[in-house]
Design an enzyme around this catalytic site. Structure first.
Site, short mmCIF file in Angstrom:
data_model
loop_
_atom_site.label_atom_id
_atom_site.label_comp_id
_atom_site.label_asym_id
_atom_site.label_seq_id
_atom_site.Cartn_x
_atom_site.Cartn_y
_atom_site.Cartn_z
CD GLU A 30 -2.99 -0.23 0.21
OE1 GLU A 30 -3.15 0.39 -1.07
OE2 GLU A 30 -3.62 -1.55 0.37
N GLY A 124 -16.93 4.15 -4.13
CA GLY A 124 -16.38 5.01 -3.10
C GLY A 124 -15.70 4.24 -1.86
CB ALA A 125 -16.43 0.79 -0.78
CG LEU A 127 -14.02 -2.32 -2.56
CD1 LEU A 127 -15.28 -3.16 -2.19
CD2 LEU A 127 -12.68 -2.97 -2.08
CB SER A 130 -13.00 5.03 -10.60
OG SER A 130 -11.85 4.91 -10.04
CD GLU A 162 -9.14 7.30 -11.39
OE1 GLU A 162 -9.43 6.07 -12.14
OE2 GLU A 162 -9.41 7.48 -10.21
CG ASP A 174 -6.90 1.30 -8.25
OD1 ASP A 174 -6.07 0.61 -7.66
OD2 ASP A 174 -7.14 2.59 -8.06
CE1 TYR A 226 -1.93 7.84 -3.60
CE2 TYR A 226 -1.65 10.31 -4.82
CZ TYR A 226 -1.52 8.50 -5.10
OH TYR A 226 -0.95 8.08 -5.99
P1 ADP Z 1 -13.55 4.06 -6.04
O1 ADP Z 1 -13.10 3.66 -7.46
O2 ADP Z 1 -12.72 3.65 -4.99
O3 ADP Z 1 -15.06 3.27 -6.11
P2 ADP Z 1 -13.89 6.66 -7.04
O4 ADP Z 1 -14.23 7.94 -6.29
O5 ADP Z 1 -12.48 6.72 -7.60
O6 ADP Z 1 -14.10 5.63 -5.95
O7 ADP Z 1 -14.73 6.64 -8.10
C1 ADP Z 1 -16.08 6.50 -7.95
C2 ADP Z 1 -16.73 7.29 -9.06
O8 ADP Z 1 -16.70 6.48 -10.43
C3 ADP Z 1 -18.40 7.52 -8.88
O9 ADP Z 1 -18.42 8.73 -8.09
C4 ADP Z 1 -18.70 7.82 -10.43
O10 ADP Z 1 -18.43 9.14 -10.61
C5 ADP Z 1 -17.70 6.99 -11.16
N1 ADP Z 1 -18.36 5.43 -11.21
C6 ADP Z 1 -18.02 4.06 -10.82
N2 ADP Z 1 -19.19 3.32 -11.09
C7 ADP Z 1 -19.90 3.80 -11.84
C8 ADP Z 1 -21.18 3.42 -12.35
N3 ADP Z 1 -21.59 2.25 -12.46
N4 ADP Z 1 -22.02 4.27 -13.19
C9 ADP Z 1 -21.59 5.74 -13.05
N5 ADP Z 1 -20.50 6.25 -12.64
C10 ADP Z 1 -19.51 5.47 -12.00
MG MG Z 2 -11.37 5.00 -7.84
#
Ligand code: ADP
Ligand code: MG
Length: 387
Positions: A30, A124-125, A127, A130, A162, A174, A226
């Protein structure tokens, strides 16, 4: 209704194809990826699924089953980074649009497309929903436009999307995990050159389970952390006369620490160099089939993230301590910290089995007055694929 059926309902015809790309969880390694170091993620069974058709008029239409709002329609040739997310029609649309932009910017002849996505990766967990969204877009466009790019090339372009288009300074782990992981394996990735190896991680075969505890919290404290950790590591490398901390071996660590005068930088260096070593040890154990012995290495990694890098939080510490107290083999926070998820390695069944451990964690959260965590099993799953 299937994703392909939803696509047909939206766009009036069946899609050219349907692709899936998974979220990931990092087993160990990490805050090492921006130091050219080692990571060991595995792909989750949770995926972003995209039904996609090619369009030859340069129009990119995007729709998600998971966010409110209709179809976002964009002109591919006009995509540009650094404009407000609203200019892409919706915040989320920047992820798939950024992938189309990154491909074109790298000289690949990508035109328009109709895209409909639906994802089971919790957002947003920590995981990487994105990366799943980016990678599923990348593999679909690669195939529909006959680009023939390798998985690491697609992962790099997704990361670039990204970083430069969405504006999130993430590493490449990722996207590599989502693009390249193999079922029943963890992905040993050298972030220096993106070389990788599939390491056997068949938990079922050895009577173990890996749990993900999503604390459902996200502390604002993490926002600048970060960048601060990253700058601290770079300062450490400069002070030690190396290009990145990756160049320091574990045996060189005591001498390197003795040369550092800044206590904060010393802690950061100790974390990065020792976590690279923990990745190496974990792989050695997995290759030798000694999967249970990985547990204590995970917990050691958590202590390092908590005490040296200081990116944990009360909820993550509670998940780890409650799991270990209930007989887990080991546990650690995973991802950027300050909330998000922890991983727990436990026996598959018995008094110290995963169900008992999960129940103990839930109880500990309730007792502490914390919101109930979401706990699920991380079965090492396949990377991106056409369905
Ligand atoms: P993580 O990648 O840890 O889940 P991030 O903040 O990096 O969190 O990414 C989450 C964002 O990615 C969401 O707020 C949204 O903008 C986008 N996203 C992820 N999955 C979807 C989905 N199924 N449909 C639309 N947007 C998504
Ligand atoms: Mg992400």
């Amino acid at each position: 209704m299937s994703v392909a059926e939803e696509f047909a309902g939206l766009y009036g015809a069946a899609p050219d194809g349907v692709w899936a790309a998974p979220g990931r969880v990092n087993l160990i390694g990490e805050y090492t990826d921006f130091n050219d170091g080692f990571v060991l993620p595995l792909a989750l069974p949770h995926t972003a699924v995209a039904a996609v058709s090619r369009r030859d008029d340069g129009v990119l239409r995007l729709h998600s089953a998971d966010v409110p709002g209709g179809i976002v329609s964009l002109d591919v040739a006009a995509l540009a980074p650094g404009v407000a997310p609203a200019a892409h029609g919706a915040d989320w649309a920047a992820y798939p649009a950024g992938v189309a932009w990154a491909l074109r910017e790298a000289g690949h002849p990508v035109g328009g497309a109709d895209v409909h996505v639906a994802s089971t990766v919790p957002t947003g967990a920590g995981l990487s929903s994105s990366a799943a969204l980016e990678v599923v877009t990348a593999v679909a466009l690669d195939e529909l436009y006959g680009l023939g790019l390798s998985r690491p090339e697609l992962a790099r372009l997704a990361q670039h999307a990204e970083n430069a288009f969405v504006g999130v300074p993430c590493g490449v782990m990722d996207q590599m995990a989502s693009a390249c992981a193999a079922e029943g394996h963890a992905l040993f990735l050298d972030t220096c050159d993106l070389s990788y190896r599939q390491v056997p991680f068949d938990l079922d075969a050895v009577g173990l389970r890996l749990l993900v505890v999503d604390t459902r919290v996200k502390h604002a404290l993490g926002d600048g952390a970060y960048a601060e950790r990253r700058a601290g590591c770079e300062a450490g490398a400069r002070a030690l006369g190396v290009r990145t901390l990756r160049e320091l071996s574990y045996v060189q660590l005591p001498a390197a620490l003795a040369r550092l005068t800044d206590g904060t930088i010393r802690r950061y260096v100790r974390h990065v160099v020792s976590d690279n070593e923990r990745v190496r040890r974990t792989i050695e154990l997995l290759d030798a089939g000694e999967v249970r012995a990985v547990g204590p290495v995970l917990t050691e990694g958590h202590v390092s993230l908590r005490d040296d890098l200081r990116v944990s939080c009360a909820e993550l510490d509670l998940a780890v301590s409650a799991a270990n107290a209930a007989g887990a083999l080991g546990a650690r926070m995973t991802g950027g910290g300050f909330g998000g998820s922890a991983v727990v390695l436990a026996e598959a069944s018995g008094p110290r089995g995963a169900d008992e451990v999960a129940a103990a964690v839930e109880k500990a959260f309730a007792r502490a007055g914390a919101a109930a965590p979401r706990i699920f099993e991380a079965v090492p799953s396949a990377g991106a694929r056409r369905l």
